[in-house]
Design an enzyme around this catalytic site. Structure first.
Site, PDB file in Angstrom:
ATOM      1  N   TYR A 173      -4.855  -0.192  -5.666  1.00 44.77           N
ATOM      2  CA  TYR A 173      -5.658  -1.246  -6.297  1.00 44.77           C
ATOM      3  C   TYR A 173      -6.056  -0.873  -7.729  1.00 44.77           C
ATOM      4  O   TYR A 173      -5.900  -1.654  -8.671  1.00 44.77           O
ATOM      5  CB  TYR A 173      -6.971  -1.463  -5.530  1.00 44.77           C
ATOM      6  CG  TYR A 173      -6.877  -2.036  -4.160  1.00 44.77           C
ATOM      7  CD1 TYR A 173      -5.674  -2.496  -3.614  1.00 44.77           C
ATOM      8  CD2 TYR A 173      -8.040  -2.154  -3.370  1.00 44.77           C
ATOM      9  CE1 TYR A 173      -5.635  -3.028  -2.337  1.00 44.77           C
ATOM     10  CE2 TYR A 173      -8.006  -2.694  -2.106  1.00 44.77           C
ATOM     11  CZ  TYR A 173      -6.799  -3.126  -1.585  1.00 44.77           C
ATOM     12  OH  TYR A 173      -6.770  -3.659  -0.326  1.00 44.77           O
ATOM     13  N   GLU A 174      -6.652   0.319  -7.876  1.00 42.20           N
ATOM     14  CA  GLU A 174      -7.178   0.733  -9.165  1.00 42.20           C
ATOM     15  C   GLU A 174      -6.043   0.829 -10.192  1.00 42.20           C
ATOM     16  O   GLU A 174      -6.198   0.427 -11.357  1.00 42.20           O
ATOM     17  CB  GLU A 174      -7.881   2.102  -9.063  1.00 42.20           C
ATOM     18  CG  GLU A 174      -9.229   2.084  -8.362  1.00 42.20           C
ATOM     19  CD  GLU A 174      -9.116   2.147  -6.826  1.00 42.20           C
ATOM     20  OE1 GLU A 174      -7.981   2.157  -6.286  1.00 42.20           O
ATOM     21  OE2 GLU A 174     -10.176   2.225  -6.166  1.00 42.20           O
ATOM     22  N   GLU A 228       3.423 -16.148 -22.422  1.00 43.04           N
ATOM     23  CA  GLU A 228       4.164 -17.289 -21.883  1.00 43.04           C
ATOM     24  C   GLU A 228       3.950 -17.297 -20.365  1.00 43.04           C
ATOM     25  O   GLU A 228       4.151 -16.275 -19.701  1.00 43.04           O
ATOM     26  CB  GLU A 228       5.639 -17.164 -22.270  1.00 43.04           C
ATOM     27  CG  GLU A 228       6.436 -18.429 -22.167  1.00 43.04           C
ATOM     28  CD  GLU A 228       6.919 -18.638 -20.756  1.00 43.04           C
ATOM     29  OE1 GLU A 228       7.069 -19.804 -20.336  1.00 43.04           O
ATOM     30  OE2 GLU A 228       7.141 -17.625 -20.049  1.00 43.04           O
ATOM     31  N   LEU A 229       3.587 -18.471 -19.826  1.00 44.40           N
ATOM     32  CA  LEU A 229       3.117 -18.570 -18.450  1.00 44.40           C
ATOM     33  C   LEU A 229       4.185 -18.237 -17.400  1.00 44.40           C
ATOM     34  O   LEU A 229       3.908 -17.545 -16.417  1.00 44.40           O
ATOM     35  CB  LEU A 229       2.578 -19.992 -18.210  1.00 44.40           C
ATOM     36  CG  LEU A 229       1.631 -20.157 -17.051  1.00 44.40           C
ATOM     37  CD1 LEU A 229       0.478 -19.186 -17.148  1.00 44.40           C
ATOM     38  CD2 LEU A 229       1.089 -21.576 -17.007  1.00 44.40           C
ATOM     39  N   ASP A 281      -0.361  -5.664   0.620  1.00 48.51           N
ATOM     40  CA  ASP A 281      -1.690  -6.041   0.129  1.00 48.51           C
ATOM     41  C   ASP A 281      -1.579  -7.413  -0.520  1.00 48.51           C
ATOM     42  O   ASP A 281      -0.542  -7.736  -1.099  1.00 48.51           O
ATOM     43  CB  ASP A 281      -2.185  -5.025  -0.918  1.00 48.51           C
ATOM     44  CG  ASP A 281      -2.607  -3.707  -0.291  1.00 48.51           C
ATOM     45  OD1 ASP A 281      -3.125  -3.729   0.840  1.00 48.51           O
ATOM     46  OD2 ASP A 281      -2.402  -2.654  -0.931  1.00 48.51           O
ATOM     47  N   CYS A 340       0.851  -1.189   0.000  1.00 50.17           N
ATOM     48  CA  CYS A 340       0.000   0.000   0.000  1.00 50.17           C
ATOM     49  C   CYS A 340       0.890   1.242   0.000  1.00 50.17           C
ATOM     50  O   CYS A 340       1.734   1.387   0.888  1.00 50.17           O
ATOM     51  CB  CYS A 340      -0.906  -0.010   1.240  1.00 50.17           C
ATOM     52  SG  CYS A 340      -1.868   1.502   1.402  1.00 50.17           S
TER      53      CYS A 340
END
Lengths: 125, 125, 125, 125, 125, 125, 125, 125, 125, 125
Positions: free
Chosen positions: B74-75, B56-57, B40, B33
């Site tokens: 967050y946003e 690619e994972l 968070d 945060c």
């Protein structure tokens, strides 16, 4: 890997005049990661509206089991299963959903669908 | 934080002629945060229809891990992940959903989507 | 890593004549794998019967957060948390349970306990 | 806060010759953190074997509601509820369990019990 | 309310030489609060080791249904059901657990047991 | 109760060109029944598409906490929260869902929404 | 059974200019099977958009309780509740869903709805 | 019904020197109520410590399927399965638990156990 | 199959003076039925109190993966894993639980344990 | 198998002017696999909007029970139940969903629907 489609057996759809839906869920799918050689585990869901042919359940199991020691990526195996099953039973509509277990904290789902030219999913109830 | 996008690697989509959907869910996302400096925790879900490139994972995991000690709201983080992944793989459609754990009795979900100009989500099955 | 114990604050137990049980569950623990450098995630549960001191909750959170960028094995971190908390509050009994998220298809739980010499858990209700 | 015990009403136990168990679970408990002034929320479970008196349910609800705007710590409120209820109904055995909702990623449970001198919990079925 | 016990029918236990356990769970119990006249709802669980008689299931249902419009307290109904069933089938051991739905934010469980003189629950597997 | 809206703080939306969705879920809401004086408990979910302003999370918590000792009906509190938040941040779209815990065997959910004149929810993904 | 509708009390809707939704779920409904005389148990969910009147919650409870000893079929009770509530509060829209517990291995759900002439559910968010 | 025991096949226990536990759970058991002729459905769990013989899984399935059209009471079928399996494999310890689906709002569980003379369950881990 | 034990690597236990418990749960175990050649799937849980050696997690994964194409019975694989792991790390106590997925409507669990001569499980907390 | 439809009894729909929905869920359906002779188990859900006739619940149960010893495929039984029930009650709309338990790691769902010519499902609420 080309000939896997031959494993799939079909039988005649007795209710050809009706658009109905068949869903098979195989929760014990396993293949091998082509990069690391480590096993992958997942659940394959096949949802389709048959035309004149239905997929025989035991042969479907053997077909899915045939990937056990194949090295193949998530995206490829999902699309290949869809292509093979469409080739085997020429459905009016088919969707394949492959849900793979967590690797490195990330789980993945691949979903692909096929619709025959004469068919409109809006006709489905 | 600008250069994070470089971490993401892509590979060629083998089934380019079909609109199909890939969903990756990373349940171990953590950032900091910017106001309180407290960590968070959340789950990031990325759902997309690839055009000519897939994500690619393993590089996706490293990309998400790179936020571990970043101070970001967050946003912002949700929209930035969407922008970075769109820049990296130019998908036909992409949605990012970020679900954050409870802080002070309130949990939050941010959901943002992108759609390329030539693509219409109504074409999706 | 030696000085982490100093982060923990304590307060006086008001009900010293009674053997009662306090359980704190921190579901947002994260540290780093010393071998691979990859983040580990888990839930730490601390269950104890206080003697004359109780653990202050906010300092416990800061203590657990201090492992965020430390490289430490599952077995070590569980035993170290137990040792540090026992040193800080000298409880009659304490158990630490650390449940780690799946890595390569395997999840792990480590559970360690301490009992002071004058105390017999059979006395617990 | 001393006089709260007066809120609790009791009635005569009709089955005094049998050791049986009564459990009341109040999932809507709320008090205030004495440090931050912020509300705390939790579930209070009261389990007891009555002697000659049972706790009247509606008065128990009013007693628990009376903490709504009191500043009190988790450990204190649990032990105080136990002391007050023991004073009100002199049970053979009583246990109070208070489960508090997550604060800063940590949830807490406090559990305290009382046993009258003439009673042995091993006698319980 | 005295004659309710006559509703209960019994049949001969065919396996009298073995201590085994029968559990019946009736999740649709309802009676009336004697104070407010409002309906109470709950689940009654009856667990017993038969001696020479077993409780006939349909008569048990009728017996429990007979409380539908009776005004009776939680503690009383639980103990009365235990007394009635013990009188009807003279079991080696019996426990009655009554779980009542939430009233004013509080749910309640009453649990009472009976053990015949010649029987020792420690003999139970 | 008029001035509650002043508690809500806002911050600038950084991604103003994109219609995205923010959902905050506060599971620890409590107010008082204006008729009986008894406390009510519920979960408030706020879902909105910001225009140029976002709601600051900590002030939202304080705003919701301010109802703790207010006597207000379910229907009124839901509509008032919607009106206050719309007044504070002028969103493109907002929905408030209030789920209240069981009272006398009945639980209630109230759901109200606002849509600004220039906005069409069908544009939402 | 005709006069049951008189039990229902209403109050004025304060937010008449907004189409919003109220849902009440009563999980403790019981009536009697007109054929066998055996009790039926179920959950009644009432979902409506008020016009100028709202249903008062306590009277709704008494109304539903009034079926306790009535012999009435599943299909009839669902439609009758809908008719009575529409008569009492003239809503813009109302749906009643009655879910009945298993009888002979079959559980049943009946769902009926009413829409006033000037109202179009497509206007609902 | 006498000869059902002949259906059960056994094989040699390879780890005879160790007391270990085998549990088979058959969730698709069905028989017929001898009174009403209606089908009963349940789950049969068999837990045992083998001596020199183990139960062969496929024959166990056929043995359980053989009750499909038999009229037999809950209490009898549970004890008979225990007797038959003990006769077939002479285990050190065996427990059979039969859980039957709801009939008339009441579900039932029957649990019976066998212990050979030379064996003491306290030796089990 | 003899040499599988060589795959398992160990490391030194740093907390040798304390009896603590380590549990590893591998939910992606697969082997082959020796009779039908069909794949079996299950979850292997290993719970142990280390003496001077701990099991290295990655080698445990490789050890379990090595059964992928082996034909072996449920009872044998459980006991063999226990024997191999005891040989590799000489624990004070170890338990292996193998839970296999449904075959023909029956799921199976095998549980076996080892205790070293100098160790008494009653010493475990 | 032709005459099964005669088992189904109907009664008059009292609310013929309203399109409402009735759903019956029978979780204890069993038939026999025509190929292997092994029993199949499933849940049958019947959802319909009655026209002038409703299906009587007890006869529906007897109708479904009549498949107990019939050899019939998943696809056939689902479509036949739909045809029989449509023939018996001439509904405005009907859907039958049959969910079968796992066989060889694969579970199956078959879903078929009927709509009378004068009826448009878009008219359903």
């Amino acid at each position: 890997m080309k000939d896997k489609v031959k494993i799939i057996e079909v039988f005649e759809n007795e209710y050809i005049e009706r658009d109905y839906e068949i869903t098979h869920t195989a929760s014990e799918f396993t293949s091998v990661c082509p990069k690391t050689g480590q096993p992958d585990f997942g659940t394959i869901t096949i949802e389709y509206t048959p035309d004149i042919l239905c997929i025989e359940l035991k042969s479907l199991k053997l077909y899915l089991n045939s990937y056990r020691n194949e090295g193949i990526y998530y995206e490829s195996v999902t699309n290949k299963i869809l292509d093979d099953l469409v080739e085997a039973c020429h459905p009016r509509f088919m969707r394949v959903v492959a849900e793979f277990k967590t690797r490195g904290g990330i789980s993945s789902v691949i979903e692909a669908a096929y619709e025959s030219d004469e068919f409109d999913t809006d006709d489905l109830f």
